[in-house]
Structure formats: C-alpha cells, structure tokens
Design an enzyme around this catalytic site. Structure first.
Site, PDB file in Angstrom:
ATOM      1  N   HIS A  62       0.837  -1.201   0.000  1.00  0.00           N
ATOM      2  CA  HIS A  62       0.000   0.000   0.000  1.00  0.00           C
ATOM      3  C   HIS A  62       0.871   1.250   0.000  1.00  0.00           C
ATOM      4  CE1 HIS A  62      -2.676   3.174   1.455  1.00  0.00           C
ATOM      5  NE2 HIS A  62      -3.704   2.419   1.074  1.00  0.00           N
ATOM      6  N   ARG A  63       1.869   1.304   0.875  1.00  0.00           N
ATOM      7  CA  ARG A  63       2.876   2.358   0.976  1.00  0.00           C
ATOM      8  C   ARG A  63       2.371   3.696   1.504  1.00  0.00           C
ATOM      9  NH1 ARG A  63       7.143   3.441  -3.286  1.00  0.00           N
ATOM     10  NH2 ARG A  63       5.398   4.267  -4.489  1.00  0.00           N
ATOM     11  N   ASP A  64       1.105   3.785   1.864  1.00  0.00           N
ATOM     12  CA  ASP A  64       0.613   5.054   2.415  1.00  0.00           C
ATOM     13  C   ASP A  64      -0.462   4.799   3.465  1.00  0.00           C
ATOM     14  OD1 ASP A  64       0.785   7.781   2.656  1.00  0.00           O
ATOM     15  OD2 ASP A  64      -0.542   8.238   0.969  1.00  0.00           O
ATOM     16  N   VAL A  65      -0.243   3.762   4.277  1.00  0.00           N
ATOM     17  CA  VAL A  65      -1.160   3.472   5.382  1.00  0.00           C
ATOM     18  C   VAL A  65      -1.000   4.556   6.436  1.00  0.00           C
ATOM     19  CG1 VAL A  65      -1.770   1.836   7.204  1.00  0.00           C
ATOM     20  CG2 VAL A  65      -1.031   0.989   4.958  1.00  0.00           C
ATOM     21  N   HIS A  69      -6.190   7.631   5.892  1.00  0.00           N
ATOM     22  CA  HIS A  69      -6.661   6.718   4.852  1.00  0.00           C
ATOM     23  C   HIS A  69      -7.436   5.545   5.437  1.00  0.00           C
ATOM     24  CE1 HIS A  69      -3.297   8.227   1.946  1.00  0.00           C
ATOM     25  NE2 HIS A  69      -4.328   9.056   2.014  1.00  0.00           N
TER      26      HIS A  69
END
Length: 208
Positions: A62-65, A69
């Site tokens: 995912h890289r943007d938890v 979000h």
C-alpha cells in the site's frame, strides 16, 4: 476492510475513471486523539492489519497506510487511497512500474514512512506497511502523541531513531501490548513483525 473497486470506464472524452464503494464513517485521523480504551484501539488495529494483509496477499504494497486513509465504521473499517501502491515483486509489471516507483519513492506522509522509505533504499517490503500500522496504533493508544516528538526540521534518521516507549504516555498498558507496538515501529525492518499475520497474533495475545 479494503475499499471495493466497483467499475472502471472511459468517459466521453476518453479519460479513465473508476467507481469505488461508498463508505460511511469518520476518518481515523479526525478522531485519533480521542481517549479510547486499549481494547478498542486493538480492535481497529486488527481490522487494519486484515486489510493490509489482503493487499499483500494480492501482491501489492500500500505504501501510504495512515489514519487519514482509514474510515472507521461500526463494524470494522475501510482502508482507502491506493495512489502509491506498487507490486511486491520487482518483476511486475515491468520497467514502467520501476520508473513510476522511482519517481514516487519518497512520496508519502513522513510520520508513517519507514526508515527505509525515508532514506530512499530499494529493499522495501511488507514491513514498511507494518511500520505504518504500528505508528497508527501508537497514536491511537497515546491519544495522538508522536513517538519521535516534533519532526519539523529534522533529517530522516532523526525522524526514525529514539522512539519514546508507548508506556511513557500510557503507563497502565500491558507489557505485551507495549512490546508489540514498539516492535512494529522498530528502526530496522528485520526487527519488526515479518508480516501482518504475525502482528495480528501478537495483538490478539496482548488483548486485556
């Protein structure tokens, strides 16, 4: 616990658009400072880990938890915003992904980016998402505190080393829960949980 993609189409001008599930509920970021009992924080973290694990099983990071979000619902949650997603395998789907992820390598939200992301290392794996879940759980349990203090003007190493133990903010937390949180945000990826399933098991065992 992952937002559902319902459709993909082209509009009359030939531009791509997607249709996503409509999910109701507050964004975790807006309510993260609320004083929640540990069991409620663990419940949210367990659901978030299920979502993260599903993304990993599908072959992606995912890289943007982060709390911004996550939509909190009465039963579970929804993980949203896959704008920085990338394949787990460097071979998928080819050079185009490599160019894209190089451009986006340092994009994200600093507080939830793992040390290896911040220092632009290439050996990124699922433990980067585990780090972000750990940071989110830390903030929930501590009422919105950051383990590294004020990040303004700090370099990447200063932003990721010397985390304050969660027990400083909540001395009544169990030793198992404190240990699980601090392991998840370990400076070195090798010291973190190897995957979402391992962290889920640790939190289940740490429940009050």
């Amino acid at each position: 616990h992952v937002i559902e993609l319902l459709d993909w189409q082209l509009d009359q001008d030939g531009k791509e658009f997607i249709v996503l599930e409509y999910a109701q509920g507050p964004i975790l970021e807006d309510v993260i400072a609320h004083d929640r009992p540990p069991q409620e924080c663990i419940r949210i973290a367990l659901a978030l880990l299920e979502a993260v694990q599903a993304v990993h099983v599908a072959g992606f990071l995912h890289r943007d938890v982060k709390p911004g979000h996550v939509i909190v619902q009465d039963v579970g949650l929804k993980l949203i915003d896959f704008g920085l997603v990338m394949p787990l395998s460097a071979g998928l789907p080819g050079s185009a992904w490599k160019r894209l992820t190089n451009d986006l390598h340092s994009m994200g939200t600093g507080t939830y980016m793992s040390p290896e992301r911040l220092t632009r290392r290439q050996d990124i794996d699922v433990r980067g998402d585990i780090y972000a879940v750990g940071m989110t759980l830390y903030e929930m349990l501590s009422g919105g505190q950051n383990p590294f203090g004020d990040l303004v003007g700090k370099t990447p190493p200063q932003m990721t080393e010397g985390a304050k133990d969660i027990s400083i903010w909540k001395p009544d937390l169990s030793g198992k829960l404190c240990a699980a949180v601090m392991r998840a945000i370990s400076h070195k990826a090798v010291d973190r949980f190897c995957d979402a399933a391992e962290m889920r098991q640790a939190l289940l065992e740490a429940q009050p």
